[in-house]
Design a protein around this motif. Structure first.
Motif, PDB file in Angstrom:
ATOM      1  N   ALA A  48       0.844  -1.195   0.000  1.00 58.35           N
ATOM      2  CA  ALA A  48       0.000   0.000   0.000  1.00 58.35           C
ATOM      3  C   ALA A  48       0.879   1.244   0.000  1.00 58.35           C
ATOM      4  O   ALA A  48       1.962   1.239   0.590  1.00 58.35           O
ATOM      5  N   PRO A  49       0.432   2.329  -0.662  1.00 60.20           N
ATOM      6  CA  PRO A  49       1.230   3.562  -0.687  1.00 60.20           C
ATOM      7  C   PRO A  49       1.079   4.330   0.633  1.00 60.20           C
ATOM      8  O   PRO A  49       0.644   5.480   0.664  1.00 60.20           O
ATOM      9  N   GLN A  50       1.427   3.667   1.719  1.00 61.85           N
ATOM     10  CA  GLN A  50       1.290   4.237   3.058  1.00 61.85           C
ATOM     11  C   GLN A  50       2.471   3.743   3.889  1.00 61.85           C
ATOM     12  O   GLN A  50       2.676   2.544   4.024  1.00 61.85           O
ATOM     13  N   VAL A  51       3.263   4.652   4.425  1.00 61.14           N
ATOM     14  CA  VAL A  51       4.397   4.296   5.266  1.00 61.14           C
ATOM     15  C   VAL A  51       4.040   4.624   6.712  1.00 61.14           C
ATOM     16  O   VAL A  51       3.664   5.750   7.018  1.00 61.14           O
ATOM     17  N   ILE A  52       4.139   3.615   7.561  1.00 60.56           N
ATOM     18  CA  ILE A  52       3.823   3.775   8.978  1.00 60.56           C
ATOM     19  C   ILE A  52       5.126   3.622   9.748  1.00 60.56           C
ATOM     20  O   ILE A  52       5.746   2.561   9.707  1.00 60.56           O
ATOM     21  N   ARG A  53       5.544   4.684  10.416  1.00 60.12           N
ATOM     22  CA  ARG A  53       6.789   4.621  11.194  1.00 60.12           C
ATOM     23  C   ARG A  53       6.593   3.730  12.414  1.00 60.12           C
ATOM     24  O   ARG A  53       5.523   3.713  13.014  1.00 60.12           O
ATOM     25  N   THR A  54       7.652   3.003  12.740  1.00 57.59           N
ATOM     26  CA  THR A  54       7.611   2.105  13.887  1.00 57.59           C
ATOM     27  C   THR A  54       8.685   2.491  14.896  1.00 57.59           C
ATOM     28  O   THR A  54       9.592   3.268  14.585  1.00 57.59           O
ATOM     29  N   SER A  55       8.581   1.925  16.058  1.00 54.16           N
ATOM     30  CA  SER A  55       9.613   2.118  17.063  1.00 54.16           C
ATOM     31  C   SER A  55      10.904   1.550  16.501  1.00 54.16           C
ATOM     32  O   SER A  55      10.949   0.394  16.082  1.00 54.16           O
ATOM     33  N   PRO A  56      11.982   2.342  16.442  1.00 52.48           N
ATOM     34  CA  PRO A  56      13.247   1.834  15.889  1.00 52.48           C
ATOM     35  C   PRO A  56      13.727   0.602  16.658  1.00 52.48           C
ATOM     36  O   PRO A  56      13.796   0.611  17.880  1.00 52.48           O
ATOM     37  N   THR A  57      14.000  -0.463  15.917  1.00 47.83           N
ATOM     38  CA  THR A  57      14.451  -1.715  16.508  1.00 47.83           C
ATOM     39  C   THR A  57      15.666  -2.204  15.735  1.00 47.83           C
ATOM     40  O   THR A  57      15.577  -2.438  14.530  1.00 47.83           O
TER      41      THR A  57
END
Length: 132
Positions: free
Chosen positions: A81-90
């Protein structure tokens, strides 16, 4: 629970590059040699988690997984999907190809992390730096 996938973002300098690419509204198609055997589990709400410069930094929902060709000429296309969801850096060590990622092992999305009593400005700055 949907199954996820993790992949190195080779040649991607930062999450902003992914976000800029997604802002065009065109689904991203990732090409791989092998089709995941557990593809139906990933198409049912899974995401591809991106490792950018040694850390999982973002995810994109998986829309479709398609195998093209047969035998030695086959390849797989994973449509995101053309959607970027930032996550907690791991932090994640380098690996080849892709790996399955169980939901229990997936980092939380940044918008759902409880910042407690951290000042909003500090929390925002830490996220921008990739430290939170």
């Amino acid at each position: 629970m949907p199954l996820h996938m993790i992949k190195l973002a080779v040649g991607v300098p930062d999450v902003e590059w992914l976000e800029e690419r997604a802002s065009k509204g065109v689904p991203l198609v990732v090409h791989t040699r092998m089709t995941p055997k557990r593809a139906p589990e990933m198409e049912d709400g899974g995401s591809l988690y991106w490792v950018v410069k040694g850390s999982i930094m973002a995810r994109q929902p998986i829309v479709d997984i398609t195998t093209l060709g047969e035998g030695r000429e086959s390849r797989c296309e994973i449509t995101l999907a053309p959607q970027v969801i930032r996550t907690s850096p791991t932090i994640r060590r380098a690996f080849q190809g892709w790996r399955y990622l169980e939901p229990k092992d997936a980092p939380a999305d940044l918008d759902v992390i409880d910042t407690g009593e951290t000042p909003p400005e500090l929390a925002s700055m830490l996220r921008e730096l990739g430290a939170w």
